[in-house]
Design a protein around this motif. Sequence first.
Motif, PDB file in Angstrom:
ATOM      1  N   THR A  51      37.091  48.200  21.748  1.00 13.43           N
ATOM      2  CA  THR A  51      35.894  47.449  21.364  1.00 13.43           C
ATOM      3  C   THR A  51      35.177  48.080  20.178  1.00 13.43           C
ATOM      4  OG1 THR A  51      34.569  48.698  22.950  1.00 13.43           O
ATOM      5  CG2 THR A  51      35.485  46.582  23.690  1.00 13.43           C
ATOM      6  N   PRO A  54      33.325  45.142  16.735  1.00 14.73           N
ATOM      7  CA  PRO A  54      32.787  43.978  17.449  1.00 14.73           C
ATOM      8  C   PRO A  54      32.404  42.802  16.549  1.00 14.73           C
ATOM      9  CG  PRO A  54      31.066  45.567  17.125  1.00 14.73           C
ATOM     10  CD  PRO A  54      32.322  46.180  16.547  1.00 14.73           C
ATOM     11  N   ARG A  56      33.580  39.856  16.042  1.00 11.93           N
ATOM     12  CA  ARG A  56      33.542  38.544  16.706  1.00 11.93           C
ATOM     13  C   ARG A  56      32.298  38.412  17.590  1.00 11.93           C
ATOM     14  NH1 ARG A  56      38.932  39.997  16.052  1.00 11.93           N
ATOM     15  NH2 ARG A  56      40.169  38.397  15.019  1.00 11.93           N
ATOM     16  N   GLU A  57      31.905  39.502  18.233  1.00  6.06           N
ATOM     17  CA  GLU A  57      30.702  39.495  19.053  1.00  6.06           C
ATOM     18  C   GLU A  57      29.448  39.340  18.194  1.00  6.06           C
ATOM     19  OE1 GLU A  57      33.219  41.619  19.337  1.00  6.06           O
ATOM     20  OE2 GLU A  57      33.918  41.396  21.395  1.00  6.06           O
ATOM     21  N   ALA A  60      29.164  35.685  17.349  1.00  5.71           N
ATOM     22  CA  ALA A  60      28.698  34.953  18.532  1.00  5.71           C
ATOM     23  C   ALA A  60      27.200  35.175  18.747  1.00  5.71           C
ATOM     24  CB  ALA A  60      29.484  35.393  19.764  1.00  5.71           C
ATOM     25  N   GLU A  61      26.733  36.392  18.531  1.00 11.74           N
ATOM     26  CA  GLU A  61      25.306  36.708  18.676  1.00 11.74           C
ATOM     27  C   GLU A  61      24.480  35.958  17.633  1.00 11.74           C
ATOM     28  OE1 GLU A  61      22.080  39.185  20.368  1.00 11.74           O
ATOM     29  OE2 GLU A  61      24.064  38.600  21.057  1.00 11.74           O
ATOM     30  N   CYS A 189      37.034  33.290  14.935  1.00  9.24           N
ATOM     31  CA  CYS A 189      37.216  33.217  16.385  1.00  9.24           C
ATOM     32  C   CYS A 189      38.112  32.061  16.791  1.00  9.24           C
ATOM     33  CB  CYS A 189      35.864  33.107  17.087  1.00  9.24           C
ATOM     34  SG  CYS A 189      34.759  34.480  16.651  1.00  9.24           S
TER      35      CYS A 189
END
Length: 194
Positions: A51, A54, A56-57, A60-61, A189
């Motif tokens: 991880t 991040p 992609r996170e 998304a956030e 994504c």
Amino acid sequence: LRSYPVPSFPTSPITIIDAVLATCAIQPQFAPVVCGQGFRKKEYIGAGVGTNNPIREVIAEAQLLYGGDANVASLLSLGNGHPGITTLSLSDGELGLSKVLWDIMNDCTQTAREVEQQIGTSGIYFRFSVEQGMQADHYDEIADPSWIVSQTESYIEDPVTHNKLSTFARNIDAAIQPISIIQLSTFICGSESV
């Protein structure tokens, strides 16, 4: 770690500097970052194992916070240095295999390359990560902040890196923001909702 309100997620009193240090606090080489007092005291360590990039996170956030129609001027990715080539010798045994698996799971380079392929030509993606000097054969030096600073300074002095930093700085103030968060989600994504 959030210092801003997001529906159904608690905020954290952690500072930007503490958050950056926490991402580097891989055990046992680096001590945890401690925030808060008394019963609110928390220790943060690097997430590690698979991880470490991040991106992609982050997208998304951003979609959660701003919605898919919001535009993006720059997407910044900071690496902790190229780990070098992962190899395994037949004489390394189980300990060597364990180390190779650990190195593979913690390598951010593959994710960075994928994102570069997917959106690198858009002009908004900037990845900065020291290319040389942070490999595993410098294990004794990686815990020395002055050694890390010298490697980073050398990387920043490279003309290609310097030009990329200048372009990134110009993009921050750019009036034109060429890509929406939903487009990033689709490119990186593979879906419109992350």
